[in-house]
Each structure stands twice: as C-alpha cells, then as structure tokens.
Design a protein around this motif. Structure first.
Motif, PDB file in Angstrom:
ATOM      1  N   ILE A   1       1.129  -0.953   0.123  1.00 35.07           N
ATOM      2  CA  ILE A   1       0.219   0.094   0.038  1.00 35.07           C
ATOM      3  C   ILE A   1       0.987   1.200  -0.752  1.00 35.07           C
ATOM      4  O   ILE A   1       2.004   1.032   0.552  1.00 35.07           O
ATOM      5  CB  ILE A   1      -0.752  -0.140   1.560  1.00 35.07           C
ATOM      6  CG1 ILE A   1      -0.038  -0.113   2.628  1.00 35.07           C
ATOM      7  CG2 ILE A   1      -1.885  -1.470   1.309  1.00 35.07           C
ATOM      8  CD1 ILE A   1      -1.245   0.250   3.800  1.00 35.07           C
ATOM      9  N   TYR A   2       0.003   1.927  -0.309  1.00 32.89           N
ATOM     10  CA  TYR A   2       1.057   3.431  -0.866  1.00 32.89           C
ATOM     11  C   TYR A   2       0.253   5.046   0.275  1.00 32.89           C
ATOM     12  O   TYR A   2      -0.670   5.152  -0.569  1.00 32.89           O
ATOM     13  CB  TYR A   2       1.104   4.057  -1.994  1.00 32.89           C
ATOM     14  CG  TYR A   2       2.207   2.646  -2.995  1.00 32.89           C
ATOM     15  CD1 TYR A   2       3.321   2.720  -3.266  1.00 32.89           C
ATOM     16  CD2 TYR A   2       1.019   1.586  -3.288  1.00 32.89           C
ATOM     17  CE1 TYR A   2       4.676   2.066  -3.626  1.00 32.89           C
ATOM     18  CE2 TYR A   2       2.264   1.042  -3.964  1.00 32.89           C
ATOM     19  CZ  TYR A   2       3.159   0.410  -3.958  1.00 32.89           C
ATOM     20  OH  TYR A   2       4.057  -0.124  -4.496  1.00 32.89           O
ATOM     21  N   THR A   3       0.970   5.407   0.488  1.00 35.65           N
ATOM     22  CA  THR A   3       0.011   6.343   1.355  1.00 35.65           C
ATOM     23  C   THR A   3       1.094   7.802   1.272  1.00 35.65           C
ATOM     24  O   THR A   3       2.711   7.734   1.161  1.00 35.65           O
ATOM     25  CB  THR A   3       0.325   5.977   3.254  1.00 35.65           C
ATOM     26  OG1 THR A   3       1.130   6.388   3.948  1.00 35.65           O
ATOM     27  CG2 THR A   3      -0.812   4.590   3.471  1.00 35.65           C
ATOM     28  N   GLY A   4       0.300   9.417   1.400  1.00 37.81           N
ATOM     29  CA  GLY A   4       1.280   9.929   1.024  1.00 37.81           C
ATOM     30  C   GLY A   4       0.081  11.903   2.000  1.00 37.81           C
ATOM     31  O   GLY A   4      -0.916  10.878   1.990  1.00 37.81           O
ATOM     32  N   ALA A   5       0.448  12.238   1.768  1.00 40.49           N
ATOM     33  CA  ALA A   5      -0.597  13.761   2.304  1.00 40.49           C
ATOM     34  C   ALA A   5      -1.297  13.903   1.061  1.00 40.49           C
ATOM     35  O   ALA A   5      -2.236  14.242   1.056  1.00 40.49           O
ATOM     36  CB  ALA A   5       0.848  15.024   2.910  1.00 40.49           C
ATOM     37  N   THR A   6      -0.706  13.978  -0.079  1.00 43.31           N
ATOM     38  CA  THR A   6      -1.085  14.349  -0.898  1.00 43.31           C
ATOM     39  C   THR A   6      -1.209  13.093  -2.365  1.00 43.31           C
ATOM     40  O   THR A   6      -0.200  12.140  -2.125  1.00 43.31           O
ATOM     41  CB  THR A   6      -1.434  15.745  -1.736  1.00 43.31           C
ATOM     42  OG1 THR A   6      -0.206  15.625  -2.573  1.00 43.31           O
ATOM     43  CG2 THR A   6      -1.048  16.552  -1.404  1.00 43.31           C
ATOM     44  N   GLU A   7      -2.236  13.258  -3.205  1.00 42.32           N
ATOM     45  CA  GLU A   7      -1.920  12.136  -4.432  1.00 42.32           C
ATOM     46  C   GLU A   7      -1.119  12.384  -5.596  1.00 42.32           C
ATOM     47  O   GLU A   7      -0.037  11.210  -5.696  1.00 42.32           O
ATOM     48  CB  GLU A   7      -3.656  12.345  -4.941  1.00 42.32           C
ATOM     49  CG  GLU A   7      -3.632  10.894  -6.274  1.00 42.32           C
ATOM     50  CD  GLU A   7      -4.970  10.937  -6.598  1.00 42.32           C
ATOM     51  OE1 GLU A   7      -6.240  11.165  -6.500  1.00 42.32           O
ATOM     52  OE2 GLU A   7      -4.815   9.465  -7.367  1.00 42.32           O
ATOM     53  N   LYS A   8      -0.754  13.260  -5.500  1.00 44.34           N
ATOM     54  CA  LYS A   8       0.397  13.444  -6.718  1.00 44.34           C
ATOM     55  C   LYS A   8       2.156  13.969  -5.526  1.00 44.34           C
ATOM     56  O   LYS A   8       2.924  13.729  -6.145  1.00 44.34           O
ATOM     57  CB  LYS A   8       0.444  15.270  -7.359  1.00 44.34           C
ATOM     58  CG  LYS A   8      -0.740  14.972  -8.237  1.00 44.34           C
ATOM     59  CD  LYS A   8      -1.046  16.106  -9.729  1.00 44.34           C
ATOM     60  CE  LYS A   8       0.019  14.871 -10.737  1.00 44.34           C
ATOM     61  NZ  LYS A   8       0.989  16.216 -11.262  1.00 44.34           N
ATOM     62  N   GLY A   9       1.846  13.552  -4.588  1.00 44.56           N
ATOM     63  CA  GLY A   9       3.324  13.779  -3.317  1.00 44.56           C
ATOM     64  C   GLY A   9       3.941  12.804  -3.124  1.00 44.56           C
ATOM     65  O   GLY A   9       3.282  11.936  -4.280  1.00 44.56           O
ATOM     66  N   LYS A  10       5.169  13.090  -2.361  1.00 44.69           N
ATOM     67  CA  LYS A  10       5.858  11.830  -1.817  1.00 44.69           C
ATOM     68  C   LYS A  10       4.520  10.460  -1.594  1.00 44.69           C
ATOM     69  O   LYS A  10       4.243  10.353  -0.354  1.00 44.69           O
ATOM     70  CB  LYS A  10       7.203  12.449  -1.011  1.00 44.69           C
ATOM     71  CG  LYS A  10       7.807  11.251  -2.015  1.00 44.69           C
ATOM     72  CD  LYS A  10       9.645  12.101  -0.641  1.00 44.69           C
ATOM     73  CE  LYS A  10      10.094  10.721  -1.017  1.00 44.69           C
ATOM     74  NZ  LYS A  10      11.129  10.896  -0.007  1.00 44.69           N
TER      75      LYS A  10
END
Lengths: 454, 454
Positions: free
Chosen positions: B141-150
């Motif tokens: 799974i991939y998490t981050g602050a924004t969809e386009k961010g890191k």
C-alpha cells in the motif's frame, strides 16, 4: 441557428473522436484532439480489434459531412451470412432485401482515413499527450507524461470525452455524487486471428459474406479485408469445458480447431500461431448517467455506452450519437446547456436498447445451429416476413438497415418474441409450421398488440 | 486449525474495519489499521450519519468476540414502530415477538468504543494517513499527504479494504479486466436533523420506539439517543413537487414541516436551523465482483456492497461478513486463497439479497399510510402470521431477528408476495379478509410452494 465559435477539446482520436472533430470543425469551432497513444498513422496495428461492420446508421453519419463515398472505397459490402455448421456444407442467409448489406472495414485503416479527413478540415491533433484529470465545471484539462509527474493545464469552453470504454473523462464524472454507473463483463472472451490471402491475393472464403461458425456456447467469425485476408474472431468462454483456460499448448489449439472447425484446417498453422501471439480480451457492457456536466463536458460513443460486439453496432451507435448531437445543435444554437441536456435525454434510452440487443444477440448468433426449436421459430418468422413484409420487420433489419430509434427495434423485437412464444406452443407446430393456420394466428396476435408499430 | 500469524493492513477505521481488526487480532495476527481521517475519538461528529439500528446479525458478530455486553451499554432497545399518520394519533406496531427489538445506537459513539476495544486487543491505528494506491498482487500500500506528493510504501501479507462505499481499494480492483461494478443512486436524498431533549433530559417522543412519519413519496424518521435527544432523518426526493429543490428558505422549510409533520411543530425552530446547516446527502447501492484478489486483498462491508438504509442492515451486513469470514478461517486455516474464494462465493448472493430488500423497503416504509390495498394486505398477513406463526414468518423478522441467510429472506418474501397477490384478487376480499376462507386459501397456496421453507 448560428453558432458562436468555441474552443473545444476532444479527448480520444478514435473513430468517434475524429468524426466528432470533423462535425464540430465544419460548424466553425476551434478543435484540438488529444490522444494518449501515438498517431495511429505511424504505428503498426495491434491486431486487437474486431473488424467493424458499418451499417445504415454509420453511413448516415458519414454522409452528413460528405465523407461516405471516401470511406466506401476502403469497405467491402457483405450481403449475407455464410453459416458453417459442423459436418454440413456452408449455407447462405441474405441479410435483408436486395441492395441491403453491412460493410466490412478495418478499424485501423478507417481510423487513419478519418484523422486525415479531420486534419484536412482544420482539426489539430495532439498525440501522445495524456489527459490525467479534468476540471469539469471550469472545462480545464491536465496533461503530462505520468500521472504523478508535472502536468500542463489547458482551458476550454467545452470538453468531449471520446476516450472509449475506460474513459478518463467519465472516470472523473463518476466520482461525483448521483452518477450512476455499471460495468459488466460477460464470461466469454475473444481472440483475434487471421486467415491469410491466397497467393493470388484473393480471399480463401467468399468475399461478400459474413462468415460464422456457430457452436452453441462459442463461435468463430470471419470478415474479409481489402488485401485478401480475413480477420477472424474466436468468441469462447474463459472457463469451463471448452474454454480459453483449457487451451494452453499448440497441440491443444490444433485439436480444438480440428474438432470444432474442421473446414479451417488448411490454415490451422496460421491460426494456432496467432492463438498464442494475440491476447485474449474481455467483453464489457458499460452504462452510465448523466453523460454531460452543465454546458461544459459531454461523453460520446463508448465512453458513454460501451456494448458487446454481437450486433456489430458499437461504432454505428457512436456515430449516431454525433449525428443526433448535430441535429440538436442545429436546433438550439449557442445554448449548450440545452444541447447537452437534450442530447443525453434522447440518446440514453437508445444506448440502453442497443446494449440489451447486443447482449442478447450472442445467444442468437451462437445458437444458429444448436436448438431445433430455435431453428423452427426462425423459419416460421422468415416465412411470415416474406409473405407479409410490412407486418414483420425483423429486429436485425430495424437495427441494421434503418435509422429508426434503437428503442423501437427493441420494443418491436420483444413484441415479436411474445407472439412467437405463443406460436411455438401450438401442439403440432412441427407439422403445421408453414400453414395458413399459423399465418392467421400470427396476424391475429399482431392485431392484439395495439402498441406494435410496423 | 492453527493460524500462522500474518502481517495485515486494514484500510478504514470505521465500524467494519475496527471489528475486523478485533477478530483478526484475536487470531494472533499483527494488525495495522489505516484511516485518512483523524481519530474519531478526538473530533466532533459531522452529523452526517443516520443513527444505526443494531439487530440480530450485528449482535451475533459482537458476541463472538465478547463485546456484546459492552456495546449494549450504549444502545437503546426499540421494540416497536411508532407510526405518525397525518391527522391521526400516533399508533404502535410491535416489531416481533416478546423480547425482540432493534437497538438504536449512535454511529460515532459506537465507532469510538470499537476503536478503544481494538486498541485494547493490540491493534495499531494510523490515523490521517491516506492510502492512495494498492499493489494488489504484492500486497503493497502507498500512503502520503496528497495524491501527487511523495508516497510511503508498506508491504503486507494481506490487505483488507474496509474503506466504505467509495473505497480506494475497490477502486484499484475496478481497473482490472473482468471486474463487475454497479453504482446506482436513488432519486431520494436525506438530511439529518435533531430533536433536542427535554429540559429534564428525557425524550420528547417515546424512547423505546422507532418513530416514522410515512408520507408516500417521502418520510421522516426519528431514533432516540442516550442523551435524550432524537436523531431524525428526512428522506425526500431531490427534485419534484415536494422535494429538496423546492425548500430554499426558512419560511419554506417551516411551511413544509407544518404541512406534513404538524406534530413536530414544537421543535420546528431546531429542525429548520438544522435543515440549512446540515448537508443533503445521496443514497447509493454499490455492487461489485470479485471481492478478493488472490490470497492478498479482500473487501469487507460497504466497500463490497453499499446498500440504501431502509432496512437498517448496512452495518449488520458488514458485521455478518466478518462473522462469516471468521468461520471460514476456522475451517481453512492458512489457506487464504481458499478462505477468500469461499468468503466471496458465500457472501455475494447474500449481499445482493439485502441490497434488493433494502431498496424495496423504502416503498414499504413510506407507503405505510397511503394505499388502502397495501394496508389491507398487511392486515391479512399479520392476522395469518399470528394464527400460523410457523407458516408465515414476515420478511422483516427473517432479516432482523434471525441469522439465516438474507437470500432465504428474499426468496421467502417473494413467495409470500406471490401468494398475497392472488389473495388480494379475491373479488370481495374487503369483506372476507379475516375469514376462515382466506386462511384456507393461503394455506393451500403455501402448500403449492414446494420450495417454500418456513
């Protein structure tokens, strides 16, 4: 009505996108077509598309912008089905009346021609530019090399999603509340195969026929190309007794063709090679609603209504969307909110109808040989239609050789089915099927259908 | 069977996510729950959720992990409907037999309690960590602050999507070929309103009733909270003669409540204030298939089957998923491919059945006052069920007070409908509805339904 020129983006340079571009350009709009793929005029074909059958609705839409004759040059008329029943000589079934035919045409060749014609009309194409996002209320599109990379923003008055069954534009609309959406795959997949031309460039099978090998739960079809080859499609369940999952070696593929399609044995080498080179693809019906967003965004063609290919109407339905939209534009001029709302209200029921007809037609096509009751029913219908051509227009003719709404074809087809259900229940129907008694019974049942319109 | 501990991610810390976490943790797995929202224990409630009605299936699932009693402390039993027909005194309708009740419970309070219980069991929660993407075959799974961010990448043995009707995990599965998907909104929206407690903390309406104001095409309902207030929901068409789009000012809102719900006038100030403070929300049915990917990913609860709330079964159905999954795990141990395939095969038809029942129940609930034929039919059914309780179990009881599969409740309900259709066609049914003759007719029709199981 006079149209104020608009700045319009069309997403997708397929058949529907390029024809829509031609229409809108001729109305004076400034058109840019975006496509994530390279220019199809510069690439080898992927071989993943079923050959197309252009019929009445498609030709009507091309005629309107004066390109019918141009496109007819690359199409072959097929006036009949050639039915290959196992163990019997092939036999022919006329599609319609004298002069009625469907036209075999290669999707790739047609698409190249359409892009040329659009460019001649002044349409700008931007290939290999991927649209990742759309700002629906503002008419902005965002393109870039990757989804996570840097994007460019473009502002348009109107954006059309002609980007096919897996449309990005629709995908964006889908995340809004109250957007209805269905995607339903059938258990049958398909694989495209080729029967090469004879050495002298002629076709190995009759050139003016749509060839079909009906086998109940599966079938094989072939349509002629201009170069003497035939594009074939094998429709087969993914899983089960006879299925794609059971064919994993060249020997298994050969055995499969020898068992079920012995008359293609002369070209079996080519077929088995293709079998493992070409992908197995799935078939989906997609329905959604609404098709438009304010006066800003509209879906046209497969992006609004992808259908299974068993009626040969996918492209025809998309072209008819454009033809209908053009009529609506002529009526409402610059009022794009009214144009879009009328467009979706008028087209949605017809899209649903052709989706249903297409889904049902797989059963019809693949059973052509199997069920004796089905064959008897078709014989009775054919006999009656010949005797009373004004009273019994087959659904196939309504769909293929007319421009009347698909909803009518479906409703009339249902009414005919109901009548035939009663006819088939006549106890000795096997003996009296071609009698005056049966004719009279059909006539009386027809007169009972008040809403039945011929 | 003994379970090898797995590293498991659960996406979504709602009711289903936290209960599943408790179940899996008790089996010895290492559980991390991700949620894009903040910890619900630290935020004020948004007021967007319909109060929940916990019934048999929900309690069964809670009992299995020993938290039934704990949760009952924050729930209020409702043993009857209080029906508020315009111009008549309210009247009561018992839900079931003695001791049978549904339980009113606040989604927010329950969710907080469940997260506490999960943490106590050793589950790790990661709030405000947004999952943007899932690698299905690898369980990443991939998490981050924004969809386009890191993004950060995490690797798991198994990933569960408990992220609700607009699930990101399902969204990823949806882009695969042969994934069937339907989202269908109804034309009725809802708005949550509150009737405050009396000054002494008691309820303004009977505390142990589910209150309903049926008005044909719309309805108003109220369920008691522990603090003396009642959470109300107005279900109303978005468009049309009486609809959300027609209520745009306080005066219009007051007029609406005064006209259709005169007995709520004493609290009308609160209702009209809420009306413009609270959002109008849409109601959707979501169906999809498959629910799982290999032995790696599974959808549970609303992400697999969101339903409209008219049977009060959304949470109950999700909890039953978990209960069923747990039984399947007990049977197949470490064979997660078998577990997931059994889980989706067993649960899918039941999810479809409760979706259908829930959809139909809006008509049933809102017509309670309208159609005299409908009322007569219900009277006949009730009388017969009382006389022959083993032969006529109402669909409502099968759904609400039993653990038997939803598919059976639907099939039996359909069989009962067919019987009642015939009964209602008896010419003088209005006069003889409570006669022995009608009883005998129902009994004989019942005996004709071979597959009818009581």
């Amino acid at each position: 009505m006079i149209q104020t020129p608009k700045k319009i983006a069309i997403i997708g340079s397929g058949l529907v996108g390029s024809l829509l571009a031609i229409y809108l350009r001729k109305l004076g709009h400034q058109i840019t077509v975006y496509d994530r793929r390279p220019d199809i005029r510069n690439v080898e074909f992927s071989g993943r598309s079923i050959n197309l059958a252009m019929s009445n609705r498609g030709w009507t839409a091309l005629r309107e912008v004066g390109i019918e004759d141009e496109v007819k040059k690359i199409a072959i008329p097929l006036d009949k089905r050639a039915i290959h029943v196992a163990g019997k000589p092939e036999y022919y079934q006329k599609y319609g009346k004298e002069g009625e035919a469907i036209w075999s045409i290669s999707r790739g060749i047609l698409n190249r021609r359409m892009i040329d014609l659009a460019e001649d009309a002044g349409v700008v194409f931007r290939f290999e530019e991927k649209v990742w996002d759309v700002n629906l209320p503002e008419g902005k599109i965002y393109t870039g090399a990757t989804e996570k990379g840097k994007w460019k923003e473009y502002l348009y008055d109107i954006v059309f999603g002609c980007d096919g069954a897996f449309s990005r534009v629709r995908h964006k609309m889908q995340r809004r509340s109250r957007f209805n959406y269905v995607q339903e795959f059938i258990d049958v997949g398909y694989k495209e195969l080729t029967i090469p031309a004879n050495e002298d460039g002629t076709h190995k099978l009759d050139k003016h026929s749509f060839h079909i090998w009906p086998r109940g739960k599966f079938m094989f079809i072939a349509m002629p190309n201009m170069d003497g080859s035939l594009t074939c499609t094998l429709f087969l369940p993914f899983e089960g007794e006879v299925s794609f999952e059971k064919i994993n070696t060249k020997a298994e593929a050969k055995h499969f063709f020898n068992t079920y399609f012995p008359d293609v044995t002369p070209v079996i080498e080519d077929l088995t090679t293709d079998f493992f080179n070409n992908p197995t693809s799935a078939l989906v019906t997609i329905k959604c609603y609404p098709w438009t967003y304010w006066d800003k965004v509209a879906l046209v063609g497969d992006s609004a209504h992808a259908i299974v290919p068993f009626y040969g109407q996918g492209m025809n339905a998309g072209f008819e969307d454009i033809y209908a939209l053009n009529k609506i534009i002529a009526k409402y001029g610059d009022d794009w909110e009214q144009i879009f709302s009328t467009y979706q209200t008028e087209r949605k029921p017809n899209a649903d109808a052709i989706a249903e007809l297409s889904y049902r037609n797989f059963v019809e096509m693949s059973s052509m040989t199997a069920d004796p009751n089905f064959i008897l029913q078709k014989k009775i219908e054919k006999r009656f239609a010949k005797k009373y051509p004004d009273k019994w227009i087959p659904a196939y003719s309504r769909v293929t050789f007319s421009n009347k709404p698909y909803v009518e074809a479906l409703a009339n087809g249902d009414a005919q089915e109901e009548i035939m259900k009663e006819i088939m229940q006549i106890p000795n129907i096997n003996e009296i099927w071609d009698s005056e008694e049966v004719d009279q019974k059909i006539l009386s049942l027809l007169s009972g259908k008040e809403k039945y319109e011929v």
